[in-house]
Motif scaffolding. Sequence first.
Motif, PDB file in Angstrom:
ATOM      1  N   PRO A  18      11.265  27.610  30.035  1.00  0.00           N
ATOM      2  CA  PRO A  18      11.399  28.613  29.217  1.00  0.00           C
ATOM      3  C   PRO A  18      12.962  28.971  29.099  1.00  0.00           C
ATOM      4  O   PRO A  18      13.237  29.753  27.846  1.00  0.00           O
ATOM      5  N   GLY A  19      13.856  28.804  29.821  1.00  0.00           N
ATOM      6  CA  GLY A  19      15.119  29.140  29.552  1.00  0.00           C
ATOM      7  C   GLY A  19      15.941  28.208  28.659  1.00  0.00           C
ATOM      8  O   GLY A  19      15.607  27.215  28.356  1.00  0.00           O
ATOM      9  N   PRO A  20      17.224  28.495  28.667  1.00  0.00           N
ATOM     10  CA  PRO A  20      18.205  27.495  27.774  1.00  0.00           C
ATOM     11  C   PRO A  20      18.468  26.210  28.677  1.00  0.00           C
ATOM     12  O   PRO A  20      18.397  26.143  30.034  1.00  0.00           O
ATOM     13  N   CYS A  21      18.500  25.298  27.953  1.00  0.00           N
ATOM     14  CA  CYS A  21      18.650  23.819  28.485  1.00  0.00           C
ATOM     15  C   CYS A  21      20.421  23.441  28.664  1.00  0.00           C
ATOM     16  O   CYS A  21      21.044  23.936  27.834  1.00  0.00           O
ATOM     17  N   ALA A  22      20.723  22.959  29.801  1.00  0.00           N
ATOM     18  CA  ALA A  22      21.987  22.357  30.365  1.00  0.00           C
ATOM     19  C   ALA A  22      22.206  20.918  30.218  1.00  0.00           C
ATOM     20  O   ALA A  22      23.001  20.642  30.640  1.00  0.00           O
ATOM     21  N   CYS A  23      20.918  20.306  29.580  1.00  0.00           N
ATOM     22  CA  CYS A  23      21.014  18.793  29.540  1.00  0.00           C
ATOM     23  C   CYS A  23      21.984  18.382  28.402  1.00  0.00           C
ATOM     24  O   CYS A  23      22.415  17.014  28.463  1.00  0.00           O
ATOM     25  N   THR A  24      22.168  19.059  27.500  1.00  0.00           N
ATOM     26  CA  THR A  24      23.183  18.618  26.382  1.00  0.00           C
ATOM     27  C   THR A  24      24.041  19.830  25.733  1.00  0.00           C
ATOM     28  O   THR A  24      23.753  20.947  25.998  1.00  0.00           O
ATOM     29  N   LYS A  25      25.234  19.683  25.454  1.00  0.00           N
ATOM     30  CA  LYS A  25      26.120  20.359  25.116  1.00  0.00           C
ATOM     31  C   LYS A  25      25.834  20.885  23.575  1.00  0.00           C
ATOM     32  O   LYS A  25      26.391  21.861  23.055  1.00  0.00           O
ATOM     33  N   THR A  26      25.250  19.940  22.930  1.00  0.00           N
ATOM     34  CA  THR A  26      25.001  20.244  21.496  1.00  0.00           C
ATOM     35  C   THR A  26      23.620  20.627  21.303  1.00  0.00           C
ATOM     36  O   THR A  26      22.708  20.390  21.846  1.00  0.00           O
ATOM     37  N   PRO A  27      23.567  21.730  20.395  1.00  0.00           N
ATOM     38  CA  PRO A  27      22.461  22.279  19.891  1.00  0.00           C
ATOM     39  C   PRO A  27      21.404  21.412  19.535  1.00  0.00           C
ATOM     40  O   PRO A  27      21.981  20.766  18.272  1.00  0.00           O
ATOM     41  N   LEU A  28      20.346  21.229  19.889  1.00  0.00           N
ATOM     42  CA  LEU A  28      19.022  20.461  19.068  1.00  0.00           C
ATOM     43  C   LEU A  28      18.379  21.155  18.504  1.00  0.00           C
ATOM     44  O   LEU A  28      16.965  20.555  18.206  1.00  0.00           O
ATOM     45  N   ASP A  29      18.230  22.378  17.827  1.00  0.00           N
ATOM     46  CA  ASP A  29      17.304  22.977  16.953  1.00  0.00           C
ATOM     47  C   ASP A  29      16.803  22.242  15.901  1.00  0.00           C
ATOM     48  O   ASP A  29      15.669  22.492  15.481  1.00  0.00           O
ATOM     49  N   GLY A  30      17.892  21.965  15.189  1.00  0.00           N
ATOM     50  CA  GLY A  30      17.720  21.057  14.029  1.00  0.00           C
ATOM     51  C   GLY A  30      18.052  19.684  14.169  1.00  0.00           C
ATOM     52  O   GLY A  30      18.629  19.526  15.438  1.00  0.00           O
ATOM     53  N   TRP A  31      17.727  18.774  13.139  1.00  0.00           N
ATOM     54  CA  TRP A  31      18.195  17.511  13.577  1.00  0.00           C
ATOM     55  C   TRP A  31      19.592  17.233  13.901  1.00  0.00           C
ATOM     56  O   TRP A  31      20.229  17.952  12.814  1.00  0.00           O
ATOM     57  N   GLN A  32      20.074  16.338  14.616  1.00  0.00           N
ATOM     58  CA  GLN A  32      21.381  15.960  14.772  1.00  0.00           C
ATOM     59  C   GLN A  32      21.253  14.501  15.081  1.00  0.00           C
ATOM     60  O   GLN A  32      20.382  13.824  15.349  1.00  0.00           O
ATOM     61  N   SER A  33      22.640  13.903  14.951  1.00  0.00           N
ATOM     62  CA  SER A  33      22.858  12.577  15.427  1.00  0.00           C
ATOM     63  C   SER A  33      22.779  12.803  16.946  1.00  0.00           C
ATOM     64  O   SER A  33      23.168  13.603  17.221  1.00  0.00           O
ATOM     65  N   GLN A  34      22.265  11.749  17.415  1.00  0.00           N
ATOM     66  CA  GLN A  34      22.127  11.839  18.758  1.00  0.00           C
ATOM     67  C   GLN A  34      23.289  11.933  19.621  1.00  0.00           C
ATOM     68  O   GLN A  34      24.231  10.942  19.462  1.00  0.00           O
ATOM     69  N   PRO A  35      23.798  13.016  20.027  1.00  0.00           N
ATOM     70  CA  PRO A  35      24.836  13.402  20.962  1.00  0.00           C
ATOM     71  C   PRO A  35      25.110  12.466  21.985  1.00  0.00           C
ATOM     72  O   PRO A  35      24.482  12.043  22.638  1.00  0.00           O
ATOM     73  N   LEU A  36      26.557  11.957  22.232  1.00  0.00           N
ATOM     74  CA  LEU A  36      26.911  11.324  23.432  1.00  0.00           C
ATOM     75  C   LEU A  36      26.760  12.134  24.772  1.00  0.00           C
ATOM     76  O   LEU A  36      26.479  11.497  25.827  1.00  0.00           O
ATOM     77  N   SER A  37      26.748  13.598  24.682  1.00  0.00           N
ATOM     78  CA  SER A  37      26.785  14.159  25.783  1.00  0.00           C
ATOM     79  C   SER A  37      25.284  14.200  26.398  1.00  0.00           C
ATOM     80  O   SER A  37      25.123  14.763  27.501  1.00  0.00           O
ATOM     81  N   LEU A  38      24.219  13.553  25.524  1.00  0.00           N
ATOM     82  CA  LEU A  38      22.830  13.859  26.140  1.00  0.00           C
ATOM     83  C   LEU A  38      22.766  12.373  26.961  1.00  0.00           C
ATOM     84  O   LEU A  38      22.933  11.167  26.187  1.00  0.00           O
TER      85      LEU A  38
END
Length: 141
Positions: free
Chosen positions: A33-53
């Motif tokens: 239910p809480g915020p995700c700390a797995c990636t620094k990039t918000p992924l609510d909309g389409w994104q190029s897959q971030p290197l931080s993931l």
Amino acid sequence: MMARSLPCPIAMPDYLTAATLLDLARRADARAPGPCACTKTPLDGWQSQPLSLDESQLREIGTLLSEHDPEPTFAEYLPGKIDYWSADAPIAPRYFPYNRCGVWECTSCGRLYLRYTEGGGYFVDRRIRALRLALIEDVPL
């Protein structure tokens, strides 16, 4: 003489209907239910897959690409003034790009993500978007 083994076929992920996708999204929302700390990039909309993931944290749990539809539509479902990149764009499993997506789970936080590869004339772009229950719409073609 040793028997020659045939190459093992690659197992295809299970096809997920819109109803199954809704059920998976409900369960994932309850677990994370809480915020995700797995990636620094918000992924609510389409994104190029971030290197931080960290891709090793993701495991594929199914696909929205039906094996019975060899040529899925490129039609998009974008009502009103919503665009493809919007965080509020509906997730319509029968429409592009969702009909070409794998559904992936983060083994660290339990969140679900949609992933597909966008290919153009001179590029390939792996795209990712968080699966949000409130945005899933089972819209017929």
